[in-house]
Design a protein around this motif. Structure first.
Motif: not given
Lengths: 71, 265
Positions: A4-7, A14-16, A20-21, A56-62
């Motif tokens: 259940n982790t996203i990058h 890049s952060r792991e 669902n954050l 926040v979704s996987h592959g997003d840029t924040v």
């Protein structure tokens, strides 16, 4: 990516992160005060009242920015 | 410190919808430490301080932002777009700054050259138009070119801020004629931004009749920033008063100050 982790790319790195954050939880994850930080998600500013409702979704840029000393 | 008496006939500095008693705007960068910065701000008498927008350092997240040291109730925060090299980049920074939620003011900088930090005036005017349309009160950092200044005013800028000399150079007012010309031709406030090195520079700049001065390095990099901040406050005030008082004409010949009549035989 495992389980259940996203990058997510946060401030250029890049952060792991847990899945669902929300953006508000992301700020908390980094120990940041939402009152002094402005959030950009995929180049769009996310206003403070909707930080808690934006996931926040996987592959997003924040981008997380604040005021620093300057002239 | 006792407040300085405001020159009798002087009006406040009005930028957009805000009025200020002080004509000195100061930066928050490059101070040796935050306590010195806070004391220097107090000594300067400034009501407006500039700040920059940058990424939070995530690995040192306990590091305090500048707002831990500056009370936004006490100072009007003027965010800048320093470090931006295109109009679009500056627009992005301006929007982020406004989202911080303090005011609509933005000190718009679009830099065109890394060595001189001189502005890219084409991009500057373009970005100014976009930001004015979005409701920003744009204070535009520019060179001492009248035509650019006129375009910035026509674009709806709340203030035009020509340089005295390049950012951080401390070379003082290099082209008083150009600054006077801009001041004479514009209706919006003209605030000289960048290049002042010491108190005499500030005084001479104010004597040209401009509405104010913005400075950072001259105070922050002084050996004693708090003393220099106080000196700048006095210099800006002295220059303003001298301008309002109206200087005597320059003459190429001497004219005695004492009576020529009544001399002994």
């Amino acid at each position: 990516m495992t389980g259940n982790t996203i990058h997510v790319v946060v401030n250029g790195e890049s952060r792991e992160l847990p899945g669902n954050l929300t953006l508000l939880q992301l700020l908390d994850h980094f120990g940041l005060d939402p009152r002094t930080v402005v959030v950009e998600l995929n180049r769009e500013i996310v206003r403070r009242p909707v930080l808690a409702g934006t996931t926040v979704s996987h592959g997003d840029t924040v981008e997380l920015v604040h005021f620093v000393g300057g002239g | 410190m006792a407040p300085t008496r405001v020159a009798a006939k002087d009006a406040p500095l009005v930028v957009g919808d805000r009025a200020f008693r002080s004509r000195l705007i100061v930066g928050t960068g490059k101070y040796p430490d935050n306590a010195t910065m806070v004391a220097a701000h107090a000594a300067s008498g400034a009501e407006v301080v500039t700040v920059a927008v940058r990424r939070v350092d995530l690995d040192r997240s306990k590091e305090e932002g500048i707002l831990h040291h500056i009370d936004p109730e006490k100072y009007c925060l003027l965010a800048n777009t320093a470090g931006c090299y295109t109009g679009d980049e500056a627009i992005r920074y301006a929007r982020l700054a406004r989202e911080a939620g303090f005011n609509e003011f933005i000190k718009l900088e679009v830099i065109g050259d890394r060595e001189t930090l001189l502005p890219d005036v084409e991009e500057l005017v373009r970005a100014a138009k976009v930001l004015v349309a979005e409701g920003f009160q744009v204070m535009a950092y520019t060179n001492e070119d009248l035509i650019t200044a006129l375009k910035l005013e026509a674009a709806g800028c709340a203030a035009v801020m020509p340089l005295a000399s390049p950012i951080g150079s401390g070379l003082g007012l290099l082209n008083p004629f150009a600054i006077r010309t801009i001041k004479r031709r514009l209706s919006v406030p003209v605030i000289v931004d960048a290049g002042v090195g010491t108190a005499s520079d500030a005084c001479v700049t104010m004597e040209q009749g401009v509405d104010g001065i913005l400075m950072n390095t001259a105070i922050a990099e002084a050996r004693q920033p708090v003393e220099m901040a106080h000196a700048m406050r006095l210099a800006v005030d002295a220059g303003r008063r001298a301008y309002l008082a109206g200087r005597m004409p320059r003459r190429e010949v001497a004219v005695p100050s004492s009576p020529t009549a009544g001399m002994l035989d």
